[in-house]
Design a protein around this motif. Sequence first.
Motif, short mmCIF file in Angstrom:
data_model
loop_
_atom_site.label_atom_id
_atom_site.label_comp_id
_atom_site.label_asym_id
_atom_site.label_seq_id
_atom_site.Cartn_x
_atom_site.Cartn_y
_atom_site.Cartn_z
N GLY A 178 43.29 48.02 42.22
CA GLY A 178 44.27 46.93 42.30
C GLY A 178 44.97 46.68 40.97
O GLY A 178 46.03 46.07 40.92
N SER A 233 44.34 50.80 50.09
CA SER A 233 43.47 50.27 51.16
C SER A 233 42.72 51.40 51.86
O SER A 233 41.72 51.15 52.54
N LYS A 242 38.00 38.55 39.90
CA LYS A 242 38.80 39.43 39.04
C LYS A 242 38.49 39.15 37.57
O LYS A 242 38.01 38.08 37.22
N GLU A 296 50.01 43.91 46.50
CA GLU A 296 49.90 45.13 45.68
C GLU A 296 48.45 45.52 45.46
O GLU A 296 48.15 46.69 45.25
N ASP A 297 47.55 44.54 45.50
CA ASP A 297 46.12 44.84 45.32
C ASP A 297 45.59 45.72 46.45
O ASP A 297 44.52 46.30 46.34
N LEU A 298 46.35 45.79 47.55
CA LEU A 298 45.89 46.60 48.69
C LEU A 298 46.57 47.95 48.80
O LEU A 298 46.48 48.62 49.84
#
Length: 449
Positions: A228, A199, A319, A194-196
């Motif tokens: 993200g 992108s 993070k 999900e952080d991408l």
Amino acid sequence: MLSEFSEIQGQLKVLCEERSILLDTLRQLEAANIEAESSGIHDGDYQLSKHEYSGIGRGKYSEGSTTESSGDIEKQELEDVSDEDETSFHDTKEHFTEPAVICGSVRGAADHADNQKENENQLDDVERMHGDKEDCYSRYAQIERRKKLPDPVEKEKGVSLWSMIKDNVGKDLTRVCLPVYFNEPISSLQKCFEDLEYSYLLDRAYKYGKEGNSLQRILNVAAFAVSGYASSEGRHCKPFNPLLGETYEADFPDKGVRFFSEKVSHHPTLIACHCEGNGWKFWGDSNLRTKFWGRSIQLDPVGVLTLEFDDGEIFQWSKVTTTIYNIILGKLYCDHHGLMHIHGNREYSCKLKFKEQSILDRTPHQVHGSVEDLSGKKVATLTGKWDDSMYYISGDFSGKLKDCNPSNASLLWKRDKPPSNLTRYNLTSFAITLNELTPGLQRCLIPGI
Ligand SMILES: CC(C)CCC[C@@H](C)[C@H]1CC[C@H]2[C@@H]3CC=C4C[C@@H](O)CC[C@]4(C)[C@H]3CC[C@]12C
């Protein structure tokens, strides 16, 4: 009538007693946590069961009744939950030769076309000037992905967190197993991807750097690092805890990325991720240090994320802290706060501050920061919100952030609109597609499953 009344009175008394025992337990836990903190013991007994990506309770491995308690695997996990030093790492290469789960199949163009249209309306002229997201996507295959989660097979019976905790009054709350009702329908391996979601910011950063615009490169990298967090807004469930050695592979040609994650250690829980896009590679591991403060839970990510562009420019950052509030009473929500330092190996680096939300905060989720050159001079100022958008303005405006409002700043990133079919999981449109069983994929499964 009188006897009924005294019965109710009796029940009330019991409830009151239970409540005060629970409050005492919470106070003790909170005090013990502070003690452990100050004596430098971070991973002591009072932590919430140190586990998975989520750090809260234990996930079940099968969907089922919402009321039964944990299964055998969980119990076993809980028994050895404190043996933190046992860091035997696991290499999937030895066990798997075939790729694991590949998501997505090429079908058509509907989804992205829709999304793009919505986005176009959101974008202002400034962003269009700076290379559209659409521009980035148009080079990639068009793929149709699902827009809603499948409907639940059975009608779900709600479970209140309070009801789970109150049955365990007097016990160490960190050992309370939560029913599957508290899980969202994705695993921690998938959640890492999900952080991408945004992108395209990295594709754009690559393009700018190649054209010699290093400042735009780091600005887009900074926006990516913030983006993200957007998906965590309104999410109240925990992801499933994968098994040791479990892998997840996502092939998203429509985004021009391939992603791979693997659970490489059980205690402590470690997930290793690797992602490749056009002109860049991104990797890191996810390990959370968890602290239970009674009413809130603090998650401190340990480890470094690395982004390497094909031209040799590298950025690294860690993070920030996440705190989940109102575990017992009130509306559960999470906030991200702390400093994020994006170190670059060339001209620029960037410092971002995620402001901690205060009780009466009218503008929560704020992120401010600046890009510095090698001499430490601030060359650009960043401002925005992690759940909404990020802007930049050239020059040093860090002392006068009020002047750095969206009207005179340029948009770097804007969050996509939530899907129209929101469920209680509040998954984003991207998260919904992460474990979609597409027809092409079905063929790869072992017959009978
Ligand atoms: C069931 C009840 C008690 C808890 C609900 C917990 C929810 C809010 C928790 C469980 C797991 C948590 C996530 C775990 C890990 C990360 C990575 C971190 O870098 C950003 C926050 C993020 C993405 C967390 C957001 C909040 C989260 C989704």
